[in-house]
Scaffold this motif. Structure first.
Motif: not given
Length: 87
Positions: A63-64, A59-60, A67, A49, A39, A42
């Motif tokens: 990202y999760d 990456w997901d 968020r 992402w 994170i 990025r």
């Protein structure tokens, strides 16, 4: 460890401020430290992402986590300016 990754000292200060997971189950494949370093990579680079290097985990997943913690205020609570100063 990458150039911008958290040092052991930084991680020791940050880890207690992070929320604990409440779901029992399988142990995580990717450590929180790896995901947080992803994170940070990025946000530091401004890259998409999907371009987060694999050493930081999928990456997901990064990202999760970003968020979820953005929505619940975790990031705001972990910044040095949001903590009370010792007197």
């Amino acid at each position: 460890m990458g150039r911008g990754d958290l040092t052991d000292g930084q991680w020791a200060r940050l880890e207690p401020l992070l929320p604990r997971g409440i779901k029992p189950g399988r142990p995580p494949v990717w450590t929180r430290r790896q995901l947080i370093d992803g994170i940070r990579w990025r946000t530091r680079t401004g890259a998409p992402w999907r371009d987060v290097p694999e050493r930081y985990g999928p990456w997901d997943r990064a990202y999760d986590l970003f968020r979820r913690w953005q929505r619940d205020g975790t990031w705001a609570g972990s910044s040095p300016s949001s903590r009370p100063r010792p007197t």
